[in-house]
Design a protein around this motif. Structure first.
Motif, PDB file in Angstrom:
ATOM      1  N   GLY A  10      34.630  44.981  73.156  1.00 38.29           N
ATOM      2  CA  GLY A  10      35.288  46.197  73.595  1.00 38.29           C
ATOM      3  C   GLY A  10      34.757  47.425  72.901  1.00 38.29           C
ATOM      4  N   ILE A  11      35.407  48.507  73.174  1.00 38.73           N
ATOM      5  CA  ILE A  11      35.052  49.743  72.494  1.00 38.73           C
ATOM      6  C   ILE A  11      36.336  50.431  72.040  1.00 38.73           C
ATOM      7  N   ILE A  12      36.180  51.240  71.058  1.00 38.40           N
ATOM      8  CA  ILE A  12      37.295  52.062  70.607  1.00 38.40           C
ATOM      9  C   ILE A  12      36.815  53.500  70.557  1.00 38.40           C
ATOM     10  N   GLY A  13      37.624  54.381  71.054  1.00 38.03           N
ATOM     11  CA  GLY A  13      37.202  55.780  71.110  1.00 38.03           C
ATOM     12  C   GLY A  13      38.424  56.657  71.270  1.00 38.03           C
ATOM     13  N   PRO A  14      38.192  57.940  71.447  1.00 37.11           N
ATOM     14  CA  PRO A  14      39.335  58.841  71.570  1.00 37.11           C
ATOM     15  C   PRO A  14      40.096  58.555  72.863  1.00 37.11           C
ATOM     16  N   THR A  15      41.388  58.814  72.836  1.00 34.63           N
ATOM     17  CA  THR A  15      42.203  58.603  74.025  1.00 34.63           C
ATOM     18  C   THR A  15      41.579  59.281  75.240  1.00 34.63           C
ATOM     19  N   ARG A  16      41.010  60.430  74.965  1.00 39.32           N
ATOM     20  CA  ARG A  16      40.369  61.153  76.052  1.00 39.32           C
ATOM     21  C   ARG A  16      38.952  60.631  76.227  1.00 39.32           C
ATOM     22  N   MET A  17      38.834  59.527  76.919  1.00 42.24           N
ATOM     23  CA  MET A  17      37.502  58.976  77.162  1.00 42.24           C
ATOM     24  C   MET A  17      37.281  58.770  78.649  1.00 42.24           C
ATOM     25  N   ALA A  18      36.055  58.553  79.016  1.00 41.56           N
ATOM     26  CA  ALA A  18      35.727  58.382  80.434  1.00 41.56           C
ATOM     27  C   ALA A  18      36.017  56.952  80.847  1.00 41.56           C
ATOM     28  N   TYR A  19      37.302  56.677  81.083  1.00 42.06           N
ATOM     29  CA  TYR A  19      37.692  55.307  81.413  1.00 42.06           C
ATOM     30  C   TYR A  19      36.926  54.753  82.606  1.00 42.06           C
ATOM     31  N   ASP A  20      36.649  55.632  83.559  1.00 41.24           N
ATOM     32  CA  ASP A  20      36.016  55.129  84.775  1.00 41.24           C
ATOM     33  C   ASP A  20      34.631  54.537  84.498  1.00 41.24           C
ATOM     34  N   GLN A  21      33.999  55.024  83.424  1.00 42.69           N
ATOM     35  CA  GLN A  21      32.698  54.442  83.088  1.00 42.69           C
ATOM     36  C   GLN A  21      32.816  53.346  82.046  1.00 42.69           C
ATOM     37  N   VAL A  22      33.728  53.553  81.125  1.00 39.39           N
ATOM     38  CA  VAL A  22      33.831  52.602  80.016  1.00 39.39           C
ATOM     39  C   VAL A  22      34.339  51.247  80.500  1.00 39.39           C
ATOM     40  N   ILE A  23      35.323  51.271  81.351  1.00 35.85           N
ATOM     41  CA  ILE A  23      35.928  50.010  81.795  1.00 35.85           C
ATOM     42  C   ILE A  23      34.902  49.066  82.416  1.00 35.85           C
ATOM     43  N   PRO A  24      34.129  49.531  83.391  1.00 34.46           N
ATOM     44  CA  PRO A  24      33.155  48.588  83.938  1.00 34.46           C
ATOM     45  C   PRO A  24      32.100  48.142  82.922  1.00 34.46           C
ATOM     46  N   ILE A  25      31.735  49.028  82.025  1.00 32.12           N
ATOM     47  CA  ILE A  25      30.742  48.627  81.024  1.00 32.12           C
ATOM     48  C   ILE A  25      31.280  47.487  80.164  1.00 32.12           C
TER      49      ILE A  25
END
Lengths: 352, 352
Positions: free
Chosen positions: A318-333
DNA sequence: TTTGGCACTCTTCATGATAGAGTGCTAGCC
DNA sequence: GGCTAGCACTCTATCATGAAGAGTGCCAAA
């Protein structure tokens, strides 16, 4: 105040969050009225925003600063409003390339973690599990100076662990080889905990009846298989790219960063969080802001997915990052990465 | 402007730097006149300060802000003005306790590094050297799935390295054992580079004359001893407590910290710096600010000392922290630590 | 050589004014 | 009933201003 959210409100919430994720600025009614695709006046949008705020999905940092999403808002967003970007084949290739077959779990964890960190510009993390049965493949003793013996253990065909033990007396090279041979013959393929209980059993049974060879072997092994020495060590998590987090404004407070980094270093809190994420089932799982329950991560989100071997969940990437992240890209990655790791670990896909 | 610095000026410089290290505030003439122990007026001190500034030992951040030491000033300070504090026996004990005999170099490096970081509240670092002759103690082959072979190397009696190699064909367990036996018998105790050149030699000499056993062994070993695979890996440095650096105001700029942390992570710059520090001789060595030559470390100082075995310099322990650090305490701590590490590594002091 | 005095510079802090952004509310329109 | 326009209100960010404080440099006198 409760009840369904109208489709129009949903759409406005979606646009608001997308805008906020993009710019990091609170979004006002005017901007929203213009860029939402809906043909509404800012005044109408204001009514909608007031409603969303009453539902706890957005909040205003102060009286005249537009709205930002709350954790609950993000939650609704990722649960029902998000349209994920397809992951680029380029990204897939980047991860797949790094997954050289035949690396140890630890190595895979390290590369995958840093690959994730690189792709997302956040901190990548990989948990290698403790629950996995650890089978003894091979054991080897080497005499060091003094009464010290270097023990080399090969576990699960891949992981090599070594530790130094103190023995009550000095053993000759020949004794050590014999002991190793005996143990290899007797216990290879068994789980570490199995080996341990069997050892105890044999010890209790008849110490006198053993020949000296067996005695040496078992005395030695007794020390090696002390539970905390080897068995628990395997459970760990690997975090890469922590420094990436320094790039985000919302985390740039030095004190906060320090707390985060120390948590990463000690890994205790992170592991407890990951445990919860791993708890049920497969697929991508997301913790947003305070949902993690740890104050430290209150401005962070965690996106994870599990990897498995033979249908059994092994661990978690997984990844950890700021709440304000680009979920639409991170999730599929994250999703794809987990699948790739599963594939790489599954013996069926490897040349046998 | 050049020439000797008068004893009085030296004294004032010393007091100034001590005060600045303590408080982190620029020091003015008035404060200096009061607390210097000399009975001078602020006006006189001003003259002296103007002189010191002309020599480049102190500078004024702005017109009316007192003086702060420059790197050159610190240099003069540590070279000739510093009175080091005796290191407390408590500190010695803390380090000594952690140096359990019979740990691997890597383990020692990790504990010492974190001990230093704990004692000084800065980042501790330990370099384990590449120059050290690496003697093969033992080699072992294990067949994995496919044509992969897990190789376990024991080097210098302590270090265990393992790597996975791809072989052109599949070898049986028996072949692998035989090959290992052959190599152990033939090459144990020799340096890795020695092994390598001898292997090449044997290969060139007569490939046809070898029996198949030798051939297997040598084909395998050829891969293992490829220079970059094993040999260079040993050279490394271990850094602990980086997060401590976040506590210092002068380093609290996020961008700067990020650079530092990334340098620590990649270690390249750090190693090149440490190489210079290790270059000549024993004893404590100090790099102050820009002296390091790397912009990244321009606000940092490095205090190091070497450790040795059998009189030969092996590696280096030290700390890295802000230029404004308590040299009088750090220097002896680093000094003692290096001695303790030397003692722990010296076989003479270990039970044989 | 040292000292006292004084003008000068620079930072820091609080203050206040202003512009801009965004809201909430109300009244009117379809 | 839902949408819109308008307006007063609030809050922030920014800038200029001024006063206080700290420290210097330089000069003249001891």
């Amino acid at each position: 105040m409760d009840g369904q959210i109208s489709p129009r409100s949903q759409h406005i919430l979606k646009v608001l969050i997308e805008s906020y994720i993009r710019d990091g600025q609170p979004v006002g009614s005017k901007q929203l009225a213009g860029g939402s695709g809906l043909d509404l006046s800012s005044s109408t949008v204001r009514n909608v925003l007031a409603d969303l705020e009453a539902r706890g999905l957005v909040r205003a940092p102060h009286t005249s600063a537009g709205r930002v999403p709350t954790s609950r808002g993000y939650r609704v967003f990722v649960d029902s409003l998000l349209t994920v970007q397809p992951v680029t084949s380029d990204n897939v290739r980047q991860i797949a390339q790094r997954l050289a077959p035949g690396a140890s779990l630890k190595q895979i964890a390290a590369t995958v973690s840093s690959a994730l960190s690189g792709l997302t510009s956040m901190a990548g993390l990989v948990m290698v599990p403790g629950g996995m049965p650890q089978r003894l493949r091979h054991i080897e003793f080497l005499s060091l100076s003094g009464n010290q013996v270097l023990v080399i253990l090969v576990i699960n065909d891949r992981e090599v662990q070594n530790l130094i033990i103190e023995t009550p007396r000095r053993y000759s090279e020949a004794e050590l080889t014999q002991a190793a041979n005996y143990l290899n013959q007797q216990f290879a393929g068994q789980t570490l905990s199995g080996v341990r209980s069997r050892l105890l059993h044999e010890l209790r049974q008849a110490r006198e009846q053993m020949d000296s060879l067996m005695q040496s072997a078992i005395t030695m092994a007794e020390r090696v298989f002390e539970p905390d020495e080897v068995i628990d060590k395997a459970r760990d998590c690997v975090i890469a790219g922590q420094t990436n987090l320094m790039g985000f404004d919302e985390l740039s407070d030095v004190a906060r960063l320090r707390g985060l980094f120390e948590a990463f270093h000690q890994k205790r809190e992170v592991l407890s969080l990951l445990d919860r994420a791993a708890y049920d089932g497969q697929g991508v799982r997301i913790f947003i802001g305070e949902e993690s329950g740890h104050d430290l991560f209150s401005d962070c989100s965690l996106v994870t997915s599990t990897y498995q071997v033979d249908g059994e969940v092994l661990g978690l990437v997984g990844i950890i990052g700021p709440t304000r992240m680009a979920y639409d890209q991170v999730i599929p990655i994250v999703d794809v990465t987990a699948r790739l790791v599963s594939a790489a670990l599954n013996p069926a896909d490897q040349p046998l």
